[in-house]
Design a protein around this motif. Structure first.
Motif, mmCIF file in Angstrom:
data_model
loop_
_atom_site.group_PDB
_atom_site.id
_atom_site.type_symbol
_atom_site.label_atom_id
_atom_site.label_comp_id
_atom_site.label_asym_id
_atom_site.label_seq_id
_atom_site.Cartn_x
_atom_site.Cartn_y
_atom_site.Cartn_z
ATOM 1 N N SER A 54 -33.653 2.436 -39.799
ATOM 2 C CA SER A 54 -34.067 3.352 -40.863
ATOM 3 C C SER A 54 -33.322 4.672 -40.784
ATOM 4 O O SER A 54 -33.668 5.618 -41.480
ATOM 5 C CB SER A 54 -35.578 3.611 -40.775
ATOM 6 O OG SER A 54 -35.919 4.171 -39.519
ATOM 7 N N ASN A 85 -29.652 -5.832 -40.119
ATOM 8 C CA ASN A 85 -30.783 -5.996 -39.228
ATOM 9 C C ASN A 85 -30.488 -7.148 -38.278
ATOM 10 O O ASN A 85 -29.527 -7.879 -38.458
ATOM 11 C CB ASN A 85 -32.051 -6.264 -40.034
ATOM 12 C CG ASN A 85 -32.249 -5.232 -41.129
ATOM 13 O OD1 ASN A 85 -31.986 -4.050 -40.910
ATOM 14 N ND2 ASN A 85 -32.667 -5.665 -42.301
ATOM 15 N N THR A 223 -40.258 6.774 -28.355
ATOM 16 C CA THR A 223 -40.803 5.631 -29.073
ATOM 17 C C THR A 223 -42.320 5.731 -29.125
ATOM 18 O O THR A 223 -42.950 6.349 -28.254
ATOM 19 C CB THR A 223 -40.397 4.303 -28.394
ATOM 20 O OG1 THR A 223 -40.913 3.203 -29.135
ATOM 21 C CG2 THR A 223 -40.914 4.226 -26.972
ATOM 22 N N GLY A 225 -45.888 3.244 -30.772
ATOM 23 C CA GLY A 225 -46.262 1.987 -31.420
ATOM 24 C C GLY A 225 -47.644 1.529 -30.996
ATOM 25 O O GLY A 225 -48.466 2.313 -30.506
ATOM 26 N N TYR A 242 -45.612 -3.622 -32.435
ATOM 27 C CA TYR A 242 -44.675 -2.885 -33.282
ATOM 28 C C TYR A 242 -44.271 -1.607 -32.556
ATOM 29 O O TYR A 242 -45.124 -0.902 -31.983
ATOM 30 C CB TYR A 242 -45.291 -2.517 -34.631
ATOM 31 C CG TYR A 242 -44.465 -1.492 -35.382
ATOM 32 C CD1 TYR A 242 -43.333 -1.883 -36.094
ATOM 33 C CD2 TYR A 242 -44.781 -0.134 -35.330
ATOM 34 C CE1 TYR A 242 -42.550 -0.944 -36.759
ATOM 35 C CE2 TYR A 242 -44.016 0.810 -35.992
ATOM 36 C CZ TYR A 242 -42.893 0.393 -36.699
ATOM 37 O OH TYR A 242 -42.110 1.327 -37.343
ATOM 38 N N LEU A 243 -42.959 -1.290 -32.582
ATOM 39 C CA LEU A 243 -42.454 -0.055 -31.997
ATOM 40 C C LEU A 243 -41.546 0.659 -32.995
ATOM 41 O O LEU A 243 -40.754 0.014 -33.688
ATOM 42 C CB LEU A 243 -41.639 -0.330 -30.725
ATOM 43 C CG LEU A 243 -42.371 -0.876 -29.501
ATOM 44 C CD1 LEU A 243 -41.376 -1.133 -28.376
ATOM 45 C CD2 LEU A 243 -43.471 0.074 -29.046
ATOM 46 N N TYR A 244 -41.663 1.978 -33.045
ATOM 47 C CA TYR A 244 -40.706 2.824 -33.753
ATOM 48 C C TYR A 244 -39.887 3.535 -32.692
ATOM 49 O O TYR A 244 -40.441 4.197 -31.794
ATOM 50 C CB TYR A 244 -41.434 3.828 -34.637
ATOM 51 C CG TYR A 244 -40.504 4.805 -35.328
ATOM 52 C CD1 TYR A 244 -39.813 4.429 -36.471
ATOM 53 C CD2 TYR A 244 -40.318 6.085 -34.824
ATOM 54 C CE1 TYR A 244 -38.958 5.325 -37.109
ATOM 55 C CE2 TYR A 244 -39.470 6.984 -35.449
ATOM 56 C CZ TYR A 244 -38.793 6.597 -36.585
ATOM 57 O OH TYR A 244 -37.940 7.474 -37.204
ATOM 58 N N ASP A 246 -36.675 6.166 -31.873
ATOM 59 C CA ASP A 246 -35.802 7.216 -32.383
ATOM 60 C C ASP A 246 -34.866 7.646 -31.256
ATOM 61 O O ASP A 246 -35.297 8.224 -30.255
ATOM 62 C CB ASP A 246 -36.632 8.404 -32.864
ATOM 63 C CG ASP A 246 -35.806 9.453 -33.610
ATOM 64 O OD1 ASP A 246 -34.598 9.568 -33.316
ATOM 65 O OD2 ASP A 246 -36.364 10.141 -34.477
ATOM 66 N N LYS A 271 -32.345 5.290 -35.771
ATOM 67 C CA LYS A 271 -33.773 4.979 -35.730
ATOM 68 C C LYS A 271 -33.961 3.479 -35.918
ATOM 69 O O LYS A 271 -33.306 2.872 -36.764
ATOM 70 C CB LYS A 271 -34.531 5.745 -36.809
ATOM 71 C CG LYS A 271 -34.418 7.261 -36.679
ATOM 72 C CD LYS A 271 -35.107 7.955 -37.837
ATOM 73 C CE LYS A 271 -35.089 9.465 -37.679
ATOM 74 N NZ LYS A 271 -33.722 10.018 -37.643
ATOM 75 N N ASN A 273 -36.892 0.106 -36.167
ATOM 76 C CA ASN A 273 -38.233 -0.469 -36.273
ATOM 77 C C ASN A 273 -38.184 -1.838 -35.620
ATOM 78 O O ASN A 273 -37.294 -2.640 -35.910
ATOM 79 C CB ASN A 273 -38.651 -0.606 -37.731
ATOM 80 C CG ASN A 273 -38.725 0.736 -38.426
ATOM 81 O OD1 ASN A 273 -39.745 1.418 -38.385
ATOM 82 N ND2 ASN A 273 -37.636 1.133 -39.072
#
Length: 283
Positions: A54, A85, A223, A225, A242-244, A246, A271, A273
């Motif tokens: 993202s 992706n 991170t 999540g 789920y992890l975000y 950065d 970034k 996802n």
């Protein structure tokens, strides 16, 4: 007759005592209540899932420095950005400690990925004929500018805080540090062709050039999540997470050559996802 009743009474008393003994045995042989599951302990496991980016590439430019000033790519058109992706998979290890319904822990993982962002722009310039009334001069210039940033692998070091919604079902939030190898590549190319008439015969030309390069480094970020984990046996658990991630921003500057005055430059924000499934073995 009296002895008969005495014998009957004695037999009935012995039968009652035997029934009471049987009842006592039945009570003592009742199965014990099953022990509750504990999340406390070390574990190792693996995961697989899907990662998508993202972040963005900003300020992509071709810069040419000279004695007359600095020129950039304001003339480019046909600009476009795209991203890819990828599958992600890796291994994790951690430790949990349960206090009542609360579960505290930490986890570290390292994972493969191939998530990228790309930018491309082109420029076309045509000058013909010149002068207008006679085709003495015909000139064409084509330029191409490209830049991309990709994440080759990443990992996290996270705390976990959860609660047992059921005895064997853990709902948790997680967050901490993230790291990963981020690579950037950029290139600029040109081609000019045409002809002019200014003497004996026609003079045609067709020449091209350009340069490119890449740079990579391990970047650190953060991170956050959450997920669900379920114990299917006393030693095997499965989870969805789920992890975000950065990994911050980085400025790239790809030179034509050492000491050259042409560059491809851009800024990349990285970034990720990540949605994945995992399985753990609890010791």
């Amino acid at each position: 007759m009296r002895s008969y009743f005495v014998a009957v009474f004695a037999a009935s008393m012995m039968s009652g005592a035997a029934c009471a003994a049987d009842l006592a045995v039945a009570v003592t042989k009742a199965p014990p209540a099953p022990a509750s599951f504990s999340w406390t302990g070390f574990y190792i496991g693996g995961n697989a899932g899907y990662a998508w980016g993202s972040g963005a590439l900003d300020g992509v430019g071709y810069i040419y420095g000279s004695d007359y000033g600095t020129y950039s790519n304001g003339w480019f058109n046909g600009q476009r950005s795209s991203g890819s992706n990828s599958f992600t998979g890796g291994a994790q290890a951690g430790y949990n400690y349960q206090i009542g319904r609360a579960v505290l822990g930490f986890e570290a993982d390292v994972n493969y990925a191939d998530v990228s962002k790309s930018y491309a722009a082109s420029s076309a310039y045509d000058l013909y004929p010149y002068p207008v009334d006679r085709p003495d001069y015909n000139y064409h210039l084509r330029e191409q500018l490209d830049a991309s940033t990709s994440v080759e692998w990443f990992g996290t070091i996270r705390a976990r805080l959860g609660v047992t919604a059921l005895d064997r079902l853990l709902v948790y939030a997680t967050g901490g540090a993230a790291y990963g190898k981020v690579s950037g590549s950029g290139s600029y190319s040109w081609r000019e062709y045409g002809f002019w008439w200014g003497g004996p015969g026609d003079h045609a030309f067709d020449r091209s050039g350009g340069f490119g390069g890449s740079d990579s480094s391990v970047r650190w970020g953060w991170t956050v999540g959450g997920g669900l984990e379920y114990a299917i046996t006393d030693n095997i658990t499965i989870k969805g997470e789920y992890l975000y991630v950065d990994l911050g921003s980085n400025d790239y500057r790809i030179p034509e050559a050492a000491g050259g005055d042409e560059f491809v430059t851009w800024t990349s924000s990285t970034k990720l996802n990540v949605a994945r499934l995992g399985v753990n073995y609890k010791f």
